[in-house]
Write an enzyme that holds these catalytic residues in place. Sequence first.
Site, PDB file in Angstrom:
ATOM      1  N   ASN A 198      31.019  47.488  43.861  1.00  0.00           N
ATOM      2  CA  ASN A 198      30.189  48.586  43.340  1.00  0.00           C
ATOM      3  C   ASN A 198      28.755  48.192  43.001  1.00  0.00           C
ATOM      4  OD1 ASN A 198      31.442  47.209  41.236  1.00  0.00           O
ATOM      5  ND2 ASN A 198      31.158  48.904  39.832  1.00  0.00           N
ATOM      6  N   GLY A 214      36.759  42.789  39.262  1.00  0.00           N
ATOM      7  CA  GLY A 214      37.497  43.641  40.193  1.00  0.00           C
ATOM      8  C   GLY A 214      38.549  44.439  39.446  1.00  0.00           C
ATOM      9  N   GLY A 215      39.561  44.870  40.167  1.00  0.00           N
ATOM     10  CA  GLY A 215      40.579  45.725  39.578  1.00  0.00           C
ATOM     11  C   GLY A 215      41.535  44.947  38.671  1.00  0.00           C
ATOM     12  N   GLU A 241      36.567  40.367  34.561  1.00  0.00           N
ATOM     13  CA  GLU A 241      35.901  41.643  34.237  1.00  0.00           C
ATOM     14  C   GLU A 241      36.621  42.700  35.039  1.00  0.00           C
ATOM     15  OE1 GLU A 241      33.613  42.192  32.095  1.00  0.00           O
ATOM     16  OE2 GLU A 241      32.846  40.202  31.654  1.00  0.00           O
ATOM     17  N   LEU A 242      37.407  43.546  34.363  1.00  0.00           N
ATOM     18  CA  LEU A 242      38.336  44.412  35.095  1.00  0.00           C
ATOM     19  C   LEU A 242      38.023  45.897  34.899  1.00  0.00           C
ATOM     20  CD1 LEU A 242      41.510  42.281  34.237  1.00  0.00           C
ATOM     21  CD2 LEU A 242      39.949  42.028  36.171  1.00  0.00           C
ATOM     22  N   CYS A 256      32.727  50.444  36.403  1.00  0.00           N
ATOM     23  CA  CYS A 256      33.876  49.976  35.611  1.00  0.00           C
ATOM     24  C   CYS A 256      33.875  50.621  34.237  1.00  0.00           C
ATOM     25  CB  CYS A 256      33.824  48.468  35.483  1.00  0.00           C
ATOM     26  SG  CYS A 256      32.239  47.871  34.907  1.00  0.00           S
ATOM     27  N   GLU A 314      42.816  54.309  36.061  1.00  0.00           N
ATOM     28  CA  GLU A 314      41.429  54.313  36.526  1.00  0.00           C
ATOM     29  C   GLU A 314      41.343  54.950  37.917  1.00  0.00           C
ATOM     30  OE1 GLU A 314      39.637  50.615  37.888  1.00  0.00           O
ATOM     31  OE2 GLU A 314      37.903  51.039  36.615  1.00  0.00           O
TER      32      GLU A 314
HETATM   33  P1  NAD Z   1      39.613  44.616  43.913  1.00  0.00           P
HETATM   34  O1  NAD Z   1      40.371  44.037  42.783  1.00  0.00           O
HETATM   35  O2  NAD Z   1      40.370  45.301  44.989  1.00  0.00           O
HETATM   36  O3  NAD Z   1      38.765  43.486  44.664  1.00  0.00           O
HETATM   37  C1  NAD Z   1      37.842  42.686  43.964  1.00  0.00           C
HETATM   38  C2  NAD Z   1      37.649  41.377  44.707  1.00  0.00           C
HETATM   39  O4  NAD Z   1      38.865  40.637  44.660  1.00  0.00           O
HETATM   40  C3  NAD Z   1      37.295  41.529  46.183  1.00  0.00           C
HETATM   41  O5  NAD Z   1      36.342  40.550  46.516  1.00  0.00           O
HETATM   42  C4  NAD Z   1      38.627  41.274  46.868  1.00  0.00           C
HETATM   43  O6  NAD Z   1      38.512  40.800  48.197  1.00  0.00           O
HETATM   44  C5  NAD Z   1      39.214  40.201  45.977  1.00  0.00           C
HETATM   45  N1  NAD Z   1      40.679  40.074  46.020  1.00  0.00           N
HETATM   46  C6  NAD Z   1      41.590  41.005  46.378  1.00  0.00           C
HETATM   47  N2  NAD Z   1      42.842  40.494  46.242  1.00  0.00           N
HETATM   48  C7  NAD Z   1      42.700  39.225  45.785  1.00  0.00           C
HETATM   49  C8  NAD Z   1      43.610  38.194  45.423  1.00  0.00           C
HETATM   50  N3  NAD Z   1      44.935  38.363  45.494  1.00  0.00           N
HETATM   51  N4  NAD Z   1      43.126  37.016  44.968  1.00  0.00           N
HETATM   52  C9  NAD Z   1      41.793  36.836  44.852  1.00  0.00           C
HETATM   53  N5  NAD Z   1      40.873  37.769  45.184  1.00  0.00           N
HETATM   54  C10 NAD Z   1      41.325  38.960  45.638  1.00  0.00           C
HETATM   55  O7  NAD Z   1      38.518  45.569  43.271  1.00  0.00           O
HETATM   56  P2  NAD Z   1      37.455  46.479  44.013  1.00  0.00           P
HETATM   57  O8  NAD Z   1      38.161  47.662  44.601  1.00  0.00           O
HETATM   58  O9  NAD Z   1      36.603  45.637  44.876  1.00  0.00           O
HETATM   59  O10 NAD Z   1      36.544  46.959  42.784  1.00  0.00           O
HETATM   60  C11 NAD Z   1      36.865  48.012  41.952  1.00  0.00           C
HETATM   61  C12 NAD Z   1      37.424  47.502  40.645  1.00  0.00           C
HETATM   62  O11 NAD Z   1      36.525  46.582  40.043  1.00  0.00           O
HETATM   63  C13 NAD Z   1      37.602  48.616  39.625  1.00  0.00           C
HETATM   64  O12 NAD Z   1      38.853  48.468  38.987  1.00  0.00           O
HETATM   65  C14 NAD Z   1      36.486  48.370  38.633  1.00  0.00           C
HETATM   66  O13 NAD Z   1      36.723  48.860  37.346  1.00  0.00           O
HETATM   67  C15 NAD Z   1      36.360  46.884  38.658  1.00  0.00           C
HETATM   68  N6  NAD Z   1      35.037  46.477  38.171  1.00  0.00           N
HETATM   69  C16 NAD Z   1      34.940  45.901  36.934  1.00  0.00           C
HETATM   70  C17 NAD Z   1      33.696  45.549  36.423  1.00  0.00           C
HETATM   71  C18 NAD Z   1      33.557  44.903  35.073  1.00  0.00           C
HETATM   72  O14 NAD Z   1      32.518  44.303  34.826  1.00  0.00           O
HETATM   73  N7  NAD Z   1      34.521  44.998  34.173  1.00  0.00           N
HETATM   74  C19 NAD Z   1      32.554  45.790  37.175  1.00  0.00           C
HETATM   75  C20 NAD Z   1      32.692  46.373  38.432  1.00  0.00           C
HETATM   76  C21 NAD Z   1      33.940  46.713  38.923  1.00  0.00           C
END
Ligand code: NAD
Length: 492
Positions: free
Chosen positions: A156, A231-232, A253-254, A287, A385
Amino acid sequence: MGVEPTIESYGMRIGGADVLHDKYLDTVNPYTGQTWARVPDGDASHVDAAVKAARDAFETEPWSMMTATQRGHLLRKLGDIVARDAEAFARMETADNGKLYREMLGQWRYLPEYFYYFAGMADKLAGSVLASDRQNFHLYTRQEPVGVVGAITAWNSPGMLLIMKLAAGLAAGCTFVVKPSEYTPISTIELAKRADEAGFPPGVFNVVTGGGVVGAALVNHPGIDKIAFTGGTETGKRIAASAAANLTRVSLELGGKSPNIVFEDADLDVAVNGAIAGIFGASGQSCSAGSRLLLQDSIHDRFLEKLIQQTRTIRLGDPMDAETQMGPIANEPQYRKVLSSIEMAKHEGARLVEGGEAVTDIGSYFVKPTIFTDVTNDMRIAQEEVFGPILSVIRFKTEEEAVAIANDTRFGLAAAVWTKNVHRAHRVSAKLRAGTVWINAYRVVSYMAPFGGFGESGLGRENGPDAMREFTETKTVFVELSGQPRDPFKLG
Ligand code: NAD
């Protein structure tokens, strides 16, 4: 027929060199729906090579012998280069994730401050001299870099999410292997090239591209000392579980389901604006999105009317156009998820009062800004979410009830309180279980202010002075002062 777009090919960055591979991932512009760039779809062998390059850089000169002040100089140079190239970075990110060009440009113009702030922090990081209860002992601590960091980021705000890790980590003396989202890898690759231009030694900042398999290989790699992840929540939990095998440090950071609470004594027009910023800014792909709007009973209907009116004026369209207020959803799987969340909310009895459908005649992946009322906090639409422009409006009567609803979530990333009553503003803020609370504002971040989540929104903090701790280990040193032998069979 339009002209076929040129597709740019990028390599990964390992040890300061471009690394190509025979398997590629397309990166698609979510507005046009067309592939505009291509990156290698890496594998464990690339992770291995990148970790080796980062380890070598960490342990050898010039990086290992550089003073903190010298690291600060390099960070400042990189900040200047990012400021110079802000427009180019913003364009790449808009092409990759469909967010508004003016939002991305604002971000990239602000990001140099992260480098400058942590550049200043680099040579202020010091251990301390401790008081000692041990006779003849001088005690002190050292703050040492944690080592090789694996940074994994979401799509994002790829640059911002990375720089929040990178600036602090490099200031502390760490080296990096970065795995950007497979949907938005370009700005990370370009930033690594700018780090070379700034004079960072080869191997200090490496990039491997690919999807979750490459991310998992990085997390499981024994040569990684710390994983810094954005990420998520479900991915974050998997990462924490895998990292436990080697006791690799993690910061996470989730996701979130943040409450935006409007009391009857708020300035309603300003709060409506804040509600829009909270959920429709960045098409809700934030997020800290204020996806649960808690409205006090006495103003519920009046507020909602104003909110719907303003929502109807939101202009969807080309994210490069300065007049556009909401761009597309960033990628196809996310677009499908947003649409299925709308169906889920309808199915569980929430009342759709605005939006609720895709827009198909202006580009790919557009969803109308959507508002559901009559949401109860136990519904999935209030608990899960969405990461899209879907607002759940929840009614409350008393302050206590508002706090209880706000905290009834597994997440705890952010929250906002709208009131003119200064006592209530601080009283409620203190009771909210969230890493960030805004009073009469929404979606404000600063490199000076710690950011992170309570509960399932994460572990650790980025930004501000706390961030340096995330990239250091504390070492305690006991110095014997008498030079006399001590009883070898007695502790202490
Ligand atoms: P995601 O968890 O699908 O992917 C995030 C990253 O993790 C990607 O680079 C992906 O390739 C990698 N990944 C996927 N599976 C993995 C594994 N098993 N091991 C290691 N890496 C892996 O998330 P997304 O769809 O890219 O992003 C959206 C999410 O990110 C939302 O839940 C959002 O709230 C969160 N987010 C949090 C913050 C924060 O600062 N708290 C900021 C931005 C986004």
